[in-house]
Write a protein that holds these residues in place. Structure first.
Motif, PDB file in Angstrom:
ATOM      1  N   SER A  95       6.413 -11.569  -1.088  1.00 53.80           N
ATOM      2  CA  SER A  95       6.172 -12.164  -2.400  1.00 53.80           C
ATOM      3  C   SER A  95       6.955 -13.466  -2.496  1.00 53.80           C
ATOM      4  O   SER A  95       8.087 -13.551  -2.014  1.00 53.80           O
ATOM      5  CB  SER A  95       6.641 -11.224  -3.510  1.00 53.80           C
ATOM      6  OG  SER A  95       6.658 -11.907  -4.750  1.00 53.80           O
TER       7      SER A  95
ATOM      8  N   ARG B 240       8.917  -6.219 -12.408  1.00 57.28           N
ATOM      9  CA  ARG B 240       8.128  -5.155 -11.779  1.00 57.28           C
ATOM     10  C   ARG B 240       6.659  -5.579 -11.676  1.00 57.28           C
ATOM     11  O   ARG B 240       6.031  -5.429 -10.635  1.00 57.28           O
ATOM     12  CB  ARG B 240       8.262  -3.872 -12.608  1.00 57.28           C
ATOM     13  CG  ARG B 240       7.374  -2.733 -12.127  1.00 57.28           C
ATOM     14  CD  ARG B 240       7.663  -1.444 -12.866  1.00 57.28           C
ATOM     15  NE  ARG B 240       7.777  -1.648 -14.308  1.00 57.28           N
ATOM     16  CZ  ARG B 240       8.132  -0.694 -15.168  1.00 57.28           C
ATOM     17  NH1 ARG B 240       8.431   0.502 -14.737  1.00 57.28           N
ATOM     18  NH2 ARG B 240       8.206  -0.948 -16.442  1.00 57.28           N
TER      19      ARG B 240
ATOM     20  N   GLU C 155      12.833  -9.920   3.565  1.00 61.70           N
ATOM     21  CA  GLU C 155      11.855  -9.584   2.527  1.00 61.70           C
ATOM     22  C   GLU C 155      10.613  -8.915   3.085  1.00 61.70           C
ATOM     23  O   GLU C 155      10.031  -9.376   4.056  1.00 61.70           O
ATOM     24  CB  GLU C 155      11.464 -10.856   1.764  1.00 61.70           C
ATOM     25  CG  GLU C 155      12.635 -11.411   0.975  1.00 61.70           C
ATOM     26  CD  GLU C 155      12.280 -12.666   0.212  1.00 61.70           C
ATOM     27  OE1 GLU C 155      11.097 -12.859  -0.125  1.00 61.70           O
ATOM     28  OE2 GLU C 155      13.183 -13.469  -0.026  1.00 61.70           O
TER      29      GLU C 155
ATOM     30  N   VAL D 245       6.319  -3.321   0.595  1.00 60.44           N
ATOM     31  CA  VAL D 245       5.908  -2.089   1.284  1.00 60.44           C
ATOM     32  C   VAL D 245       5.040  -1.236   0.358  1.00 60.44           C
ATOM     33  O   VAL D 245       5.424  -0.964  -0.787  1.00 60.44           O
ATOM     34  CB  VAL D 245       7.145  -1.260   1.732  1.00 60.44           C
ATOM     35  CG1 VAL D 245       6.705  -0.034   2.521  1.00 60.44           C
ATOM     36  CG2 VAL D 245       8.090  -2.114   2.559  1.00 60.44           C
TER      37      VAL D 245
ATOM     38  N   LEU E 260       6.144   0.419  -3.063  1.00 57.74           N
ATOM     39  CA  LEU E 260       7.485   1.004  -2.964  1.00 57.74           C
ATOM     40  C   LEU E 260       8.591  -0.026  -3.199  1.00 57.74           C
ATOM     41  O   LEU E 260       9.772   0.314  -3.198  1.00 57.74           O
ATOM     42  CB  LEU E 260       7.672   1.638  -1.580  1.00 57.74           C
ATOM     43  CG  LEU E 260       6.671   2.734  -1.213  1.00 57.74           C
ATOM     44  CD1 LEU E 260       6.955   3.260   0.200  1.00 57.74           C
ATOM     45  CD2 LEU E 260       6.719   3.882  -2.223  1.00 57.74           C
ATOM     46  N   THR E 261       8.210  -1.270  -3.379  1.00 53.19           N
ATOM     47  CA  THR E 261       9.216  -2.333  -3.511  1.00 53.19           C
ATOM     48  C   THR E 261       9.006  -3.098  -4.817  1.00 53.19           C
ATOM     49  O   THR E 261       8.718  -4.285  -4.813  1.00 53.19           O
ATOM     50  CB  THR E 261       9.127  -3.313  -2.326  1.00 53.19           C
ATOM     51  OG1 THR E 261       7.746  -3.683  -2.160  1.00 53.19           O
ATOM     52  CG2 THR E 261       9.633  -2.707  -1.040  1.00 53.19           C
ATOM     53  N   ALA E 262       9.154  -2.394  -5.921  1.00 60.02           N
ATOM     54  CA  ALA E 262       8.852  -2.987  -7.223  1.00 60.02           C
ATOM     55  C   ALA E 262      10.105  -3.441  -7.970  1.00 60.02           C
ATOM     56  O   ALA E 262      10.072  -3.622  -9.179  1.00 60.02           O
ATOM     57  CB  ALA E 262       8.059  -1.998  -8.075  1.00 60.02           C
ATOM     58  N   SER E 263      11.213  -3.611  -7.256  1.00 58.79           N
ATOM     59  CA  SER E 263      12.415  -4.141  -7.904  1.00 58.79           C
ATOM     60  C   SER E 263      13.175  -4.977  -6.885  1.00 58.79           C
ATOM     61  O   SER E 263      12.914  -4.914  -5.680  1.00 58.79           O
ATOM     62  CB  SER E 263      13.307  -3.004  -8.397  1.00 58.79           C
ATOM     63  OG  SER E 263      14.070  -2.485  -7.316  1.00 58.79           O
ATOM     64  N   PHE E 264      14.146  -5.740  -7.397  1.00 58.31           N
ATOM     65  CA  PHE E 264      14.987  -6.548  -6.506  1.00 58.31           C
ATOM     66  C   PHE E 264      16.058  -5.701  -5.814  1.00 58.31           C
ATOM     67  O   PHE E 264      16.884  -6.218  -5.077  1.00 58.31           O
ATOM     68  CB  PHE E 264      15.642  -7.693  -7.269  1.00 58.31           C
ATOM     69  CG  PHE E 264      14.778  -8.912  -7.399  1.00 58.31           C
ATOM     70  CD1 PHE E 264      13.726  -9.150  -6.525  1.00 58.31           C
ATOM     71  CD2 PHE E 264      15.032  -9.863  -8.380  1.00 58.31           C
ATOM     72  CE1 PHE E 264      12.945 -10.284  -6.630  1.00 58.31           C
ATOM     73  CE2 PHE E 264      14.262 -11.009  -8.497  1.00 58.31           C
ATOM     74  CZ  PHE E 264      13.212 -11.223  -7.620  1.00 58.31           C
ATOM     75  N   ALA E 265      16.050  -4.381  -6.072  1.00 60.06           N
ATOM     76  CA  ALA E 265      16.918  -3.510  -5.281  1.00 60.06           C
ATOM     77  C   ALA E 265      16.209  -3.097  -3.991  1.00 60.06           C
ATOM     78  O   ALA E 265      16.855  -2.697  -3.031  1.00 60.06           O
ATOM     79  CB  ALA E 265      17.302  -2.275  -6.084  1.00 60.06           C
ATOM     80  N   ASP E 266      14.878  -3.211  -3.975  1.00 63.06           N
ATOM     81  CA  ASP E 266      14.119  -2.833  -2.781  1.00 63.06           C
ATOM     82  C   ASP E 266      13.434  -4.028  -2.123  1.00 63.06           C
ATOM     83  O   ASP E 266      13.230  -4.039  -0.913  1.00 63.06           O
ATOM     84  CB  ASP E 266      13.081  -1.765  -3.134  1.00 63.06           C
ATOM     85  CG  ASP E 266      13.720  -0.398  -3.303  1.00 63.06           C
ATOM     86  OD1 ASP E 266      14.560  -0.040  -2.460  1.00 63.06           O
ATOM     87  OD2 ASP E 266      13.410   0.293  -4.284  1.00 63.06           O
ATOM     88  N   TYR E 267      13.022  -4.998  -2.923  1.00 59.88           N
ATOM     89  CA  TYR E 267      12.525  -6.256  -2.361  1.00 59.88           C
ATOM     90  C   TYR E 267      13.720  -7.206  -2.363  1.00 59.88           C
ATOM     91  O   TYR E 267      14.343  -7.402  -3.406  1.00 59.88           O
ATOM     92  CB  TYR E 267      11.364  -6.814  -3.189  1.00 59.88           C
ATOM     93  CG  TYR E 267      10.723  -7.992  -2.491  1.00 59.88           C
ATOM     94  CD1 TYR E 267       9.883  -7.782  -1.403  1.00 59.88           C
ATOM     95  CD2 TYR E 267      11.003  -9.290  -2.877  1.00 59.88           C
ATOM     96  CE1 TYR E 267       9.332  -8.854  -0.723  1.00 59.88           C
ATOM     97  CE2 TYR E 267      10.452 -10.362  -2.204  1.00 59.88           C
ATOM     98  CZ  TYR E 267       9.610 -10.145  -1.124  1.00 59.88           C
ATOM     99  OH  TYR E 267       9.077 -11.220  -0.436  1.00 59.88           O
ATOM    100  N   LEU E 268      14.045  -7.777  -1.216  1.00 63.30           N
ATOM    101  CA  LEU E 268      15.393  -8.297  -1.023  1.00 63.30           C
ATOM    102  C   LEU E 268      15.491  -9.803  -0.780  1.00 63.30           C
ATOM    103  O   LEU E 268      15.751 -10.242   0.347  1.00 63.30           O
ATOM    104  CB  LEU E 268      16.040  -7.566   0.170  1.00 63.30           C
ATOM    105  CG  LEU E 268      15.997  -6.043   0.142  1.00 63.30           C
ATOM    106  CD1 LEU E 268      16.590  -5.469   1.434  1.00 63.30           C
ATOM    107  CD2 LEU E 268      16.744  -5.496  -1.062  1.00 63.30           C
TER     108      LEU E 268
END
Lengths: 284, 162, 771
Positions: C180, C269, C673, C676, C684-692
């Protein structure tokens, strides 16, 4: 991403807070630092009907050291540990570990007791508490009780605390000056959740390990104290071969969980590496 | 409509009396009720730091506090950083060193650095980088932000000595 | 004083630094809040939508008269897919808006949205291209039976011969995972209804305001005069904000329907779930190399996952066709065979993201060069030396014409600065201590500033490319420039002001640039594809040049000399070789108030110009130094060098800022980044804790060197520089990782090279210490 509606209560002292918890029980959540709770509320993954804000309870904002314990009041923020709060190895360890907890502004709000109550498997303080055999002082209108760390953590986001209880104080056992400490954490970015971490502490006399503490976190549903490996360390001379052997054993004895950042197999590697590096630092 | 609470906020030395739902974040209260739109929202879960403001002079995420919690505390936002028309040394350094592009993350970085330098005016380069890793910027690649904070810190120390 | 070439602090900044920026959410406070109800599943049929009786809720049935968004490419291989602004029957990706609610504030709107129950008959989602391309795959859209929605193919005559003659054939399968653009400001729009005129003003965080006006008017079936689109300060875009999204159509529809102002401020999100993604690509390459390392021919099968819909206006052809045309990159070879497919799936739509395909194709070519070099026993730089384009203009196998560049020189400059012999010694010493350092090189071309010919060649129904600029000097000598380009953080206004200053002899602070308002600017194409400095810059220079010509004529008339003898500088019109001079402000006043004195000139100082260039290629070489922790798989980028040739630098500080920011996104692409999905198409990557997105701690100091090749293809002599950093960095970083891990014989072909992927490779190579 706006929180669902809730009622907001702001007790002026602990007695009032405990009375509110006794009345509302599961309908309410304690709001301390809010650095884990509020994001969950903004995502609407948590939606408490009532928030009991304990931030006015200055009586809970303390750090007291005596011969046996470092006592940490429920409102003590992470940032309080940026500089050693007690002389000796314990203060050094806490000051090292705190740098890995999220980021500077989060540490200004988030609390030590809040981390433990939230019981995130990747929480550094949970690992410290489990490994160093902390005691938790829980209070409610019914009275107070002390819960051993080994009994406190029940799994991801679950603890032994009853709905009407607040974790009022954490007691970390004091560490004599001859203890040495180590900590290692691996995360994707600075401040991210640990994918694997370990705390190690040892008291070494004339090259021989007399006492040991060892735990790993971020790999399963809770922090894990590696008691049998602690026993294996005791009585042996510190050496890299010993450390490698312990790391290898740690790798084999934990069934780690998997997520998008780390498969169970990869986490096993991180368990071994974290244990090795934390122990190496402690025994250097 | 859930109950609203009357809250008095002290922001940038001014008093704001507002009536808000308890669930309204401090960031939303500042933006929508106080009209201070310099505080931005980039993630609303505490990671990006665009909403960083000073509460009792400590940098915090305004998306992770509720407005009602700021009652009785002092709040400082990017609008309160300059001294009238004179830019704060951090603002001046960001300008001269191209520490911003789209400007969306900038207020958060300014308040983060302002708060951290108040606590420790003598941060080392590593300290600065560690503190600045608290916030996300998508445009600059960070190095001009790091450089601006380093130079502003030097300037602020020099002024403090005078 | 010349303003071009100066590191002028940006004119945009004082407001932004004081909290005085003007982003869309800053204007939305008084409007009703809009929240979209989004599909929780990736694929299925809408059975029913249950709505609360006491709220303002609309579904696809209410918007039945609104046409779908359906961008067109005129190519036989293109299958047009219509995207309903709100679907009536089927949902095609997780997060697709299926209903819309309106309430007094954002929290109440979310409350209301939670009360809308969408009953969906769930079907098996198609998430990845292997599933989509399977012979028995169910079509994502009935109109695209094979799930291939665009396909480019070509093969040169001598390709088979090239492979027959090859000494070494290097085959590789490259995978780039989805990403993204993640601008810090999410999307958002405010649609304000004006009762008196019936017009709607849409203020939105977008890169292409005019295109948005056209697209919304066309889908709603209204004349464009009924709509005004404003792009205020925009908090980053990187391509994500250049497409027409259903949400904006719905907002304008709501404002007209409800006759009130409505605002939608996207949250993070939603942005990660339902805006646009890019870079989900799998490339298979075969390179035919001669014994001496020369690349004789290249064969490629390229697949791009374009998601559920085709982005308007550039279409889902943007990634596959860019890859098709530009894979050869900076290398000089004649024989090329390629098949490039865009594959539709039940995932969020692909749209341009900084670099568009070129990060993946550069990664592919540069990995291939390193692998070939090792196999042939040639140094990594040397194999590139033997293959880089050296003569200009160069015609690529796909017919692209490269203007003057410095492919070889840029690489040599970077290598010289890198100090490789000293590094190799350190690398060797560190390896003995169990530490693994590596260095990696990448060389690439960046096609920038291309006008209508390039887009027409793609077969686009809507052909972007030109820019129109209006330049006016007012009677007091101040300048207003109205541009169709629409900057969103690049500092374009400062750069254009510097450019125009030198034309008109007026200092930049007196030049006001108006952009991003369809009522106040000429029709234009916004800012994307590294085009604005070249194209809007070109038309600004030409328009200002016309005003300058008029000023000179007026000055010459008043001072009784020839216009050719007038020089405009520092606020004065001076007659060369004399002491005669007049203030430019005096001339401007005369142009308006004494126009009767200037025979043959129209009154005033108002000119416009159009620029529509063929395009110009920037080029660069990146060198990354990394350390790999073989026990954790963690990678630290220690040092990063860029030797860039973007032609003449208008504002070197801004150019360096573009490169640095691009490299940071490239490092993110290389290491961090990844969007997923699970097998069902759930994100599975709907926040900046999972999308990096990386932080300051992960991005090193970036050292930049410049070449300034002057190209005849750009009237400003500037080349585009917006995307290069992102294009070259992933290849350099992963080449460096492979160099670090060369004792284990590890070659990585996947982006991002995450710690667990690196550990996985080490485990396979027997380099895992605890296996």
């Amino acid at each position: 991403m706006k929180a669902a509606a809730f009622d907001y209560l702001r007790p002026a002292d602990l007695g009032e807070a405990l009375a509110l918890l006794a009345t509302h029980k599961d309908d309410c959540k304690i709001l301390a630092g809010g650095q884990s709770l509020v994001p969950a509320m903004n995502f609407r993954l948590a939606r408490p009907a009532i928030l009991v804000d304990i931030n006015d309870l200055n009586e809970l904002d303390y750090l007291r050291a005596d011969a046996d314990h470092l006592k940490i009041g429920a409102l003590t923020r992470h940032a309080a540990f940026h500089r050693p709060v007690v002389e000796g190895p314990l203060g050094t360890l806490l000051a090292k570990v705190v740098r890995y907890i999220a980021h500077y502004p989060i540490r200004q709000r988030g609390t030590f007791a809040g981390s433990l109550s939230h019981a995130d498997p990747a929480s550094e303080w949970c690992l410290v508490a489990a490994t160093l055999r902390a005691e938790m002082l829980a209070k409610s209108v019914r009275g107070e009780r002390v819960i051993a760390a080994g009994d406190f953590f029940h799994g991801t986001f679950t603890t032994a605390l009853e709905p009407d209880e607040v974790l009022a104080e954490i007691r970390l056992p004091a560490m004599a000056p001859d203890w040495r400490v180590g900590f290692y954490e691996f995360s994707r970015r600075a401040g991210d959740f640990a994918l694997g971490m370990a705390v190690a502490a040892a008291r070494v006399e004339e090259g021989t390990i007399r006492e040991a503490r060892l735990g790993v976190g971020g790999v399963a549903d809770r922090a894990i104290r590696l008691g049998t490996l602690e026993d294996q360390l005791v009585g042996k001379p510190a050496s890299s071969a010993l450390i490698d052997g312990i790391a290898r054993e740690a790798r084999g004895m934990i069934e780690p969980n998997g997520d998008i950042h780390a498969s169970p197999e990869y986490r096993r590697d991180l368990i071994a590496t974290s244990v090795k590096r934390a122990l190496t630092e402690a025994l250097a | 409509m859930p109950d609203k609470r009357d809250v008095t906020l002290a922001v940038n030395g001014k008093t704001y009396a507002v009536s808000v739902e308890p669930r309204r974040s401090l960031a939303d209260v500042l933006r929508d009720d106080c009209g201070l739109t310099g505080t931005h929202l980039g993630c609303e879960h505490g990671v990006c730091g665009a909403c960083t403001v000073l509460v009792n002079e400590k940098p915090v995420r305004a998306c992770l506090m509720f407005g009602v919690q700021a009652e009785g505390k002092t709040v400082r936002t990017v609008e309160g950083l300059a001294d009238g028309d004179t830019l704060h040394p951090l603002q001046q350094a960001f300008w001269e060193n191209h520490g911003l592009q789209c400007g969306f993350c900038t207020p958060g970085f300014l308040m983060l650095a302002a708060g951290a330098l108040q606590e420790n005016p003598d941060m080392t380069d590593d300290d600065i980088k560690d503190v600045l890793s608290s916030n996300l910027c998508r445009c600059t690649g960070y190095q001009n932000i790091v450089k601006a904070v380093r130079l502003a810190a030097r300037e602020m120390r020099a002024r403090a000595r005078i | 004083m010349n303003w071009i070439g100066r590191r002028l602090p940006r004119l945009e900044d004082p407001a932004l630094l004081k909290g005085g920026g003007s982003y869309v959410a800053d204007h939305a406070g008084k409007a009703a809040a809009v929240c979209f109800v989004r599909s929780p599943v990736a694929r299925g049929t809408i059975v029913s939508i249950e709505m609360p009786s006491d709220g303002t809720v609309f579904t696809g049935r209410d918007l039945a008269d609104v046409k779908p968004i359906r961008p067109i490419l005129h190519r036989p291989d293109y299958v047009a897919i219509g995207q309903p602004v709100l679907p009536v029957d089927r949902v095609s990706f997780c997060g697709q808006a299926v209903a819309v609610v309106v309430a007094d504030d954002a929290a109440l709107a979310e409350d209301l949205a939670e009360q809308v129950f969408v009953d969906i008959d769930v079907a098996d989602a198609i998430v990845d291209f292997d599933t989509a391309l399977a012979p028995d795959a169910a079509p994502v859209h009935p109109e695209a039976t094979s799930n291939v929605v665009v396909e480019g193919r070509m093969k040169t005559q001598g390709l088979d011969q090239a492979f027959a003659e090859a000494a070494e054939i290097v085959a590789l399968d490259v995978r780039s995972h989805r990403q993204s653009a993640a601008p810090m400001e999410n999307r958002g729009g405010l649609a304000e209804y004006d009762a008196a005129s019936g017009r709607v003003t849409l203020t939105a965080s977008v890169q292409m305001p005019h295109m948005l006006r056209t697209g919304i008017a066309d889908t709603l079936g209204i004349p464009e005069s009924e709509l005004r689109v404003i792009a205020p300060d925009v908090g980053g875009g990187f391509g994500q904000k250049m497409s027409l999204f259903p949400e904006y159509v719905v907002l304008v529809w709501l404002a007209r329907k409800l006759k009130r102002s409505v605002a939608w401020i996207e949250d993070r999100r939603e942005n990660l779930l339902a805006s646009a993604h890019g870079r989900d690509q799998a490339f298979s390459l075969r390179g035919a190399f001669a014994r001496d390392g020369r690349l004789l021919g290249l064969e490629a099968d390229l697949r791009s996952n374009i998601g559920a819909f085709s982005c308007y206006p550039v279409t889902c052809g943007v990634e596959p066709l860019m890859a098709f045309a530009e894979l050869p990159g900076p290398y000089d070879f004649a024989e090329y065979g390629v098949r490039s497919r865009g594959v539709t799936t039940n995932t969020c739509m692909m749209a341009p993201y900084r670099g568009v395909s070129r990060p993946t194709l550069t990664f592919s070519m540069e990995r291939m060069m390193d692998v070939a070099a090792k196999r042939l026993g040639i140094d990594a730089a040397e194999i590139r030396r033997r293959n880089l384009i050296k003569a200009f203009p160069h015609r690529s196998p796909t017919g692209l014409v490269y203007d003057e560049g410095s492919y070889l020189q840029a690489m040599e400059v970077a290598i010289e600065a890198a100090g490789l012999p000293a590094f190799r010694a350190r690398q060797e010493a560190m390896r003995e201590r169990g530490r693994y350092l590596g260095v990696g090189l990448s060389v690439f071309s960046e096609r920038t500033g291309y006008g209508t010919p390039a887009y027409a060649a793609r077969g686009m129904e809507i052909v972007p490319g030109y820019e129109i600029v209006d330049c006016t000097m007012d009677p007091s000598g101040d300048v207003v420039l109205r541009i169709g380009s629409s900057p969103h953080g690049q500092g374009l206004k400062t750069s254009l002001a510097q450019l125009v200053s030198d034309e008109l002899g007026v200092e930049p602070q007196r030049i006001r640039i108006i952009s991003g308002d369809t009522d106040a600017t000429p029709y234009g194409w916004g800012t994307f594809a590294s085009r604005s400095m070249v194209i809007a810059g070109g038309s600004s220079k030409l328009a200002a040049g016309k005003v300058a010509g008029k000023l000179k004529t007026i000055a010459a008339t008043l001072m009784e000399t020839s216009p050719d003898d007038i020089e405009l500088k520092d606020g004065w019109a001076r007659v060369s070789h004399s002491n005669q001079a007049m203030e430019i402000g005096t001339l401007a006043r005369a142009a308006y108030h004494q126009s009767h004195r200037f025979k043959g000139l129209l009154p005033g100082l108002h000119e416009n110009a159009v620029y529509d260039p063929g395009g110009t290629f920037s080029n660069a070489s990146h060198i990354a130094f990394v350390e790999v922790d073989i026990e954790t798989g963690g990678v630290r980028v220690e040092r990063f060098l860029v030797a860039e040739d973007a032609g003449v630098l208008i504002n070197p500080m801004i150019v360096d800022g573009q490169i640095t920011g691009g490299v940071a996104q490239g490092i993110a692409n290389a290491l961090f980044e990844e969007i997923v999905y699970d097998d069902t198409g759930n994100l599975l990557t709907a926040s900046f804790a999972d999308y990096l997105p990386p932080t300051a701690a992960e991005i090193p100091e970036i050292e930049i060197m410049h070449m300034e090749t002057v190209s005849a293809e750009s009237v400003t002599k500037a080349k585009g520089v917006g995307e290069g950093g992102a294009i070259g960095a992933p290849a350099a970083v992963v080449n460096a990782i492979c160099d670090a891990l060369s004792p284990f014989g590890i070659e990585l072909f996947e982006l991002p090279a995450t710690p667990q992927r690196i550990r996985e490779a080490l485990r396979r190579a027997g380099g895992a210490s605890y296996a």
